[in-house]
Design a protein around this motif. Structure first.
Motif, mmCIF file in Angstrom:
data_model
loop_
_atom_site.group_PDB
_atom_site.id
_atom_site.type_symbol
_atom_site.label_atom_id
_atom_site.label_comp_id
_atom_site.label_asym_id
_atom_site.label_seq_id
_atom_site.Cartn_x
_atom_site.Cartn_y
_atom_site.Cartn_z
ATOM 1 N N LEU A 186 104.246 -36.208 -52.126
ATOM 2 C CA LEU A 186 102.786 -36.922 -51.973
ATOM 3 C C LEU A 186 102.759 -37.657 -50.897
ATOM 4 O O LEU A 186 101.730 -37.538 -49.776
ATOM 5 N N ILE A 187 103.785 -38.306 -50.418
ATOM 6 C CA ILE A 187 103.921 -38.826 -49.001
ATOM 7 C C ILE A 187 104.057 -37.917 -47.875
ATOM 8 O O ILE A 187 103.197 -38.145 -47.024
ATOM 9 N N ALA A 188 104.820 -36.828 -48.050
ATOM 10 C CA ALA A 188 104.791 -35.875 -47.056
ATOM 11 C C ALA A 188 103.639 -34.992 -46.767
ATOM 12 O O ALA A 188 103.190 -34.806 -45.470
ATOM 13 N N PHE A 189 103.007 -34.917 -47.825
ATOM 14 C CA PHE A 189 101.746 -33.618 -47.894
ATOM 15 C C PHE A 189 100.492 -34.213 -48.294
ATOM 16 O O PHE A 189 99.510 -33.683 -48.169
ATOM 17 N N GLY A 190 100.421 -35.548 -48.700
ATOM 18 C CA GLY A 190 99.196 -36.281 -48.855
ATOM 19 C C GLY A 190 98.001 -36.282 -47.677
ATOM 20 O O GLY A 190 96.955 -35.670 -48.312
ATOM 21 N N PRO A 191 98.349 -36.602 -46.841
ATOM 22 C CA PRO A 191 97.411 -36.515 -45.681
ATOM 23 C C PRO A 191 96.911 -35.038 -45.397
ATOM 24 O O PRO A 191 95.436 -34.803 -45.431
ATOM 25 N N ALA A 192 97.835 -34.133 -45.410
ATOM 26 C CA ALA A 192 97.241 -32.704 -45.371
ATOM 27 C C ALA A 192 96.532 -32.276 -46.580
ATOM 28 O O ALA A 192 95.358 -31.559 -46.284
ATOM 29 N N LEU A 193 96.937 -32.704 -47.798
ATOM 30 C CA LEU A 193 96.235 -32.195 -48.814
ATOM 31 C C LEU A 193 94.739 -32.803 -48.829
ATOM 32 O O LEU A 193 93.775 -32.209 -49.350
ATOM 33 N N ILE A 194 94.600 -33.964 -48.678
ATOM 34 C CA ILE A 194 93.353 -34.611 -48.663
ATOM 35 C C ILE A 194 92.419 -33.933 -47.460
ATOM 36 O O ILE A 194 91.162 -33.821 -47.866
ATOM 37 N N ALA A 195 92.884 -33.631 -46.441
ATOM 38 C CA ALA A 195 92.040 -33.163 -45.346
ATOM 39 C C ALA A 195 91.651 -31.944 -45.803
ATOM 40 O O ALA A 195 90.379 -31.555 -45.695
ATOM 41 N N VAL A 196 92.352 -30.950 -46.325
ATOM 42 C CA VAL A 196 92.233 -29.659 -46.507
ATOM 43 C C VAL A 196 91.401 -29.594 -47.761
ATOM 44 O O VAL A 196 90.364 -28.813 -47.934
ATOM 45 N N GLY A 197 91.462 -30.425 -48.741
ATOM 46 C CA GLY A 197 90.732 -30.462 -49.910
ATOM 47 C C GLY A 197 89.325 -31.102 -49.715
ATOM 48 O O GLY A 197 88.211 -30.486 -50.457
ATOM 49 N N SER A 198 89.230 -31.930 -48.640
ATOM 50 C CA SER A 198 87.922 -32.410 -48.400
ATOM 51 C C SER A 198 87.162 -31.274 -47.731
ATOM 52 O O SER A 198 85.971 -31.148 -47.698
ATOM 53 N N GLU A 199 87.725 -30.743 -46.761
ATOM 54 C CA GLU A 199 87.139 -29.275 -46.204
ATOM 55 C C GLU A 199 86.734 -28.341 -46.915
ATOM 56 O O GLU A 199 85.605 -27.844 -47.213
ATOM 57 N N LEU A 200 87.322 -27.870 -48.196
ATOM 58 C CA LEU A 200 87.155 -27.077 -49.229
ATOM 59 C C LEU A 200 85.974 -27.556 -49.933
ATOM 60 O O LEU A 200 85.148 -26.880 -50.267
ATOM 61 N N ILE A 201 86.039 -28.750 -50.536
ATOM 62 C CA ILE A 201 84.826 -29.243 -51.204
ATOM 63 C C ILE A 201 83.750 -29.295 -50.325
ATOM 64 O O ILE A 201 82.427 -28.960 -50.830
#
Length: 102
Positions: free
Chosen positions: A16-31
Motif C-alpha cells: 500500500l505504501i509503494a503503490f498507494g499513490p498510483a492506485l489512488i490516481a488511476v482509481g480516481s481517473e477511472l471513476i
C-alpha cells in the motif's frame, strides 16, 4: 499472533505504501471518466459537475498523486528488502528452534 500473519500484514502495508499513490490516481481517473463521464487532464483542471457541484479540481488533485510514485516506489522497494531479510531471519530461527526441540 503468529509470525507468518505479522509478515503477511506487513507485506500488505508495504504494498500500500509503494503503490498507494498510483492506485489512488488511476482509481480516481477511472471513476471520473468511467462512472461520471468527466475528462481528467493533468495539465489543467477540467470542470466536472456531479450533482450540481464541480469536482474537476478534486479529480485533478487526485490524478496528480501519480507523481508521488517517484518517491513511494523506491521507499516500498527498500521496505520490501528489509521485510525479506527479516522474513528469512525469522524462518531460519524458526527452523533452528524446531531442530532443537526434535
Amino acid at each position: 499472533m503468529r509470525a507468518h500473519t505479522i509478515f503477511a500484514i506487513l507485506l500488505v502495508l508495504i504494498a500500500l505504501i509503494a503503490f498507494g499513490p498510483a492506485l489512488i490516481a488511476v482509481g480516481s481517473e477511472l471513476i471520473a471518466e468511467g462512472v461520471f463521464g468527466c475528462e481528467v487532464n493533468l495539465n489543467y483542471a477540467v470542470p466536472c459537475v456531479i450533482g450540481g457541484k464541480d469536482y474537476g479540481q478534486t479529480f485533478y488533485d487526485l490524478g496528480f498523486l501519480i507523481w508521488y510514485s517517484y518517491l513511494s516506489l523506491p521507499v516500498g522497494g527498500v521496505l520490501f528488502a528489509i521485510w525479506a531479510v527479516a522474513a528469512v531471519a525469522a524462518l531460519i530461527v524458526s527452523r533452528a528452534r524446531k531442530r532443537k526441540q526434535a
